[in-house]
Design a protein around this motif. Structure first.
Motif, PDB file in Angstrom:
ATOM      1  N   ALA A  48       0.817  -1.213   0.000  1.00 32.68           N
ATOM      2  CA  ALA A  48       0.000   0.000   0.000  1.00 32.68           C
ATOM      3  C   ALA A  48       0.852   1.265   0.000  1.00 32.68           C
ATOM      4  O   ALA A  48       0.302   2.371  -0.055  1.00 32.68           O
ATOM      5  CB  ALA A  48      -0.933  -0.005   1.211  1.00 32.68           C
ATOM      6  N   GLY A  49       2.183   1.136   0.093  1.00 34.72           N
ATOM      7  CA  GLY A  49       3.057   2.296   0.048  1.00 34.72           C
ATOM      8  C   GLY A  49       3.860   2.546   1.301  1.00 34.72           C
ATOM      9  O   GLY A  49       4.698   3.454   1.327  1.00 34.72           O
ATOM     10  N   GLY A  50       3.637   1.753   2.350  1.00 38.72           N
ATOM     11  CA  GLY A  50       4.445   1.875   3.559  1.00 38.72           C
ATOM     12  C   GLY A  50       5.798   1.210   3.369  1.00 38.72           C
ATOM     13  O   GLY A  50       6.066   0.584   2.334  1.00 38.72           O
ATOM     14  N   GLU A  51       6.634   1.328   4.370  1.00 36.28           N
ATOM     15  CA  GLU A  51       7.969   0.731   4.273  1.00 36.28           C
ATOM     16  C   GLU A  51       8.180  -0.404   5.266  1.00 36.28           C
ATOM     17  O   GLU A  51       8.583  -1.497   4.882  1.00 36.28           O
ATOM     18  CB  GLU A  51       9.040   1.815   4.479  1.00 36.28           C
ATOM     19  CG  GLU A  51       9.105   2.824   3.346  1.00 36.28           C
ATOM     20  CD  GLU A  51      10.196   3.857   3.553  1.00 36.28           C
ATOM     21  OE1 GLU A  51      10.903   3.780   4.596  1.00 36.28           O
ATOM     22  OE2 GLU A  51      10.348   4.741   2.690  1.00 36.28           O
ATOM     23  N   THR A  52       7.921  -0.140   6.550  1.00 31.52           N
ATOM     24  CA  THR A  52       8.276  -1.135   7.566  1.00 31.52           C
ATOM     25  C   THR A  52       7.176  -1.285   8.606  1.00 31.52           C
ATOM     26  O   THR A  52       6.758  -0.306   9.225  1.00 31.52           O
ATOM     27  CB  THR A  52       9.576  -0.736   8.292  1.00 31.52           C
ATOM     28  OG1 THR A  52      10.606  -0.508   7.338  1.00 31.52           O
ATOM     29  CG2 THR A  52      10.019  -1.831   9.247  1.00 31.52           C
ATOM     30  N   LEU A  53       6.711  -2.523   8.795  1.00 30.13           N
ATOM     31  CA  LEU A  53       5.848  -2.875   9.916  1.00 30.13           C
ATOM     32  C   LEU A  53       6.681  -3.703  10.874  1.00 30.13           C
ATOM     33  O   LEU A  53       7.205  -4.752  10.493  1.00 30.13           O
ATOM     34  CB  LEU A  53       4.619  -3.652   9.455  1.00 30.13           C
ATOM     35  CG  LEU A  53       3.587  -4.037  10.521  1.00 30.13           C
ATOM     36  CD1 LEU A  53       2.195  -4.191   9.895  1.00 30.13           C
ATOM     37  CD2 LEU A  53       3.942  -5.323  11.261  1.00 30.13           C
ATOM     38  N   ARG A  54       6.826  -3.234  12.109  1.00 31.99           N
ATOM     39  CA  ARG A  54       7.571  -3.984  13.132  1.00 31.99           C
ATOM     40  C   ARG A  54       6.580  -4.552  14.130  1.00 31.99           C
ATOM     41  O   ARG A  54       5.841  -3.815  14.788  1.00 31.99           O
ATOM     42  CB  ARG A  54       8.563  -3.066  13.850  1.00 31.99           C
ATOM     43  CG  ARG A  54       9.741  -2.598  12.999  1.00 31.99           C
ATOM     44  CD  ARG A  54       9.616  -1.153  12.677  1.00 31.99           C
ATOM     45  NE  ARG A  54       9.458  -0.335  13.864  1.00 31.99           N
ATOM     46  CZ  ARG A  54      10.471   0.250  14.530  1.00 31.99           C
ATOM     47  NH1 ARG A  54      11.712   0.112  14.113  1.00 31.99           N
ATOM     48  NH2 ARG A  54      10.245   1.015  15.577  1.00 31.99           N
ATOM     49  N   TYR A  55       6.556  -5.878  14.200  1.00 35.13           N
ATOM     50  CA  TYR A  55       5.687  -6.537  15.172  1.00 35.13           C
ATOM     51  C   TYR A  55       6.421  -6.662  16.505  1.00 35.13           C
ATOM     52  O   TYR A  55       7.547  -7.172  16.557  1.00 35.13           O
ATOM     53  CB  TYR A  55       5.255  -7.915  14.670  1.00 35.13           C
ATOM     54  CG  TYR A  55       4.607  -8.733  15.766  1.00 35.13           C
ATOM     55  CD1 TYR A  55       3.427  -8.298  16.362  1.00 35.13           C
ATOM     56  CD2 TYR A  55       5.202  -9.901  16.238  1.00 35.13           C
ATOM     57  CE1 TYR A  55       2.859  -9.017  17.399  1.00 35.13           C
ATOM     58  CE2 TYR A  55       4.634 -10.623  17.261  1.00 35.13           C
ATOM     59  CZ  TYR A  55       3.453 -10.179  17.848  1.00 35.13           C
ATOM     60  OH  TYR A  55       2.899 -10.880  18.876  1.00 35.13           O
ATOM     61  N   ILE A  56       5.795  -6.190  17.575  1.00 29.62           N
ATOM     62  CA  ILE A  56       6.357  -6.300  18.920  1.00 29.62           C
ATOM     63  C   ILE A  56       5.887  -7.629  19.516  1.00 29.62           C
ATOM     64  O   ILE A  56       4.691  -7.841  19.679  1.00 29.62           O
ATOM     65  CB  ILE A  56       5.903  -5.120  19.801  1.00 29.62           C
ATOM     66  CG1 ILE A  56       6.356  -3.795  19.162  1.00 29.62           C
ATOM     67  CG2 ILE A  56       6.444  -5.256  21.210  1.00 29.62           C
ATOM     68  CD1 ILE A  56       5.802  -2.555  19.862  1.00 29.62           C
ATOM     69  N   PRO A  57       6.791  -8.566  19.808  1.00 26.32           N
ATOM     70  CA  PRO A  57       6.380  -9.912  20.222  1.00 26.32           C
ATOM     71  C   PRO A  57       5.463  -9.922  21.435  1.00 26.32           C
ATOM     72  O   PRO A  57       5.460  -8.995  22.255  1.00 26.32           O
ATOM     73  CB  PRO A  57       7.718 -10.605  20.531  1.00 26.32           C
ATOM     74  CG  PRO A  57       8.719  -9.861  19.707  1.00 26.32           C
ATOM     75  CD  PRO A  57       8.253  -8.430  19.701  1.00 26.32           C
ATOM     76  N   ALA A  58       4.667 -10.985  21.518  1.00 25.31           N
ATOM     77  CA  ALA A  58       3.821 -11.210  22.694  1.00 25.31           C
ATOM     78  C   ALA A  58       4.698 -11.360  23.938  1.00 25.31           C
ATOM     79  O   ALA A  58       5.921 -11.539  23.843  1.00 25.31           O
ATOM     80  CB  ALA A  58       2.960 -12.449  22.486  1.00 25.31           C
TER      81      ALA A  58
END
Length: 336
Positions: free
Chosen positions: A302-312
């Protein structure tokens, strides 16, 4: 003569008081057959899908399972580990860590669907002469589709016992200070290591809107917990957003949807988004595949660069300490 349990071990206080952790469950393997078996059990639960059986069962077995099992199996294969299902492995690690913190309890793990089954785990405790059982479903927020379903499974097994144990049930812990402390520290530790993204999404598993209209407190508890976390992190209203993931079917679900929100943020020029999922005690398909892989791909497309998932929180010491304190608090005053 000192009495012994049926498995030969001597009676101890820890053997007579059990902490039963209940998580959702997982297929035995990342294969279409195993996934179909697991989904069949999951989607047969009336708490999850409350349509009349004569209408739902033909749809489930004739359409949904044949179509979804192979796709879902591929998703599981993307996150499956050498040790097995992430949810099972990480839940076992959490149970083991809690046992080390709670010598006064016999800590056991069960799955609502799949193995180890609630019924088999309770039968093993019965064989050890358990007299008291504290049930802790690993869902911080209450929903009939999760917590009540876990309690249903416990009650269904106990309904067959001649001699019942004393029983206590924990419904939720979304406002628990220890749990909020652990969640806050986890996010801040992540930011200390990786920096802070432009936006924090606090993503919870979705729920049909009609469940909430019927009296389910899930939405209110998600909103309360998300707001408390954002306040603890010192975030302004424009720096975070609550969303809901994992929609299923065509009826209206709680929103805004996580995937739609990520696409909108990308189109608005946001390049880096952090996502935390406080509804999951340990990482699983919905966090490791849906968020960290599928939603990250969608954000980039969609045009973003980075999604960082913060672990459970998994078996982080602060999480273990919070759940141990929760268990002791709910078991306080129990006659020994």
């Amino acid at each position: 003569m000192t009495s012994r349990f049926r498995d030969g071990t001597p009676p101890t206080p820890a053997s007579r008081t059990a902490l039963l952790l209940v998580n959702l469950g997982t297929p035995d393997a990342a294969t279409p057959r195993a996934v179909r078996r697991y989904l069949g059990q999951f989607l047969h639960d009336y708490r999850v899908v409350d349509l009349t059986r004569w209408l739902w069962c033909p749809i489930l077995h004739g359409v949904i399972l044949p179509l979804r099992a192979r796709k879902v199996a591929r998703n599981y294969a993307r996150v499956w580990t050498a040790q097995g299902s992430p949810l099972l492995v990480l839940s076992q690690e959490l149970a083991q860590a809690l046992q080390a913190q709670l010598p006064e309890f016999d800590v056991r793990l069960a799955m609502r669907y799949g193995k180890p089954a609630v019924s088999e785990t309770l039968q093993a405790l019965q064989a050890r002469g358990v007299e008291r059982v504290l049930v802790l479903p690993l869902y911080p927020q209450y929903s009939a589709s999760t917590v009540a379903s876990a309690h249903d499974a416990v009650m269904a097994e106990l309904a067959q016992w001649r001699r019942l144990p004393e029983l206590r049930l924990i419904n939720d812990y979304h406002r628990d200070e220890g749990w909020l402390d652990a969640l806050e520290a986890s996010v801040e530790n992540f930011w200390d290591l990786h920096g802070r993204g432009e936006k924090l999404l606090i993503s919870f598993h979705g729920l049909p809107e009609r469940f909430v209209r019927a009296g389910d407190p899930y939405q209110q508890q998600c909103e309360t917990g998300a707001r408390l976390l954002a306040q603890r992190l010192g975030l302004g209203e424009d720096q975070w957003q609550l969303t809901y993931q994992s929609r299923f079917g065509r009826e209206p679900w709680l929103g805004p949807a996580t995937d739609h929100t990520l696409a909108a943020l990308a189109k608005a020029g946001v390049k880096t988004v952090d996502v935390v999922c406080p509804g999951f005690a340990v990482d699983c398909l919905e966090t490791l595949e849906e968020i960290a892989i599928a939603n990250a791909d969608g954000f980039r497309q969609a045009g973003g660069e980075t999604l960082r998932y913060i672990p459970a929180l998994n078996a982080q010491p602060a999480h273990v300490a919070a759940l141990a304190h929760l268990a002791r608090r709910h078991a306080s005053g129990w006659p020994q």
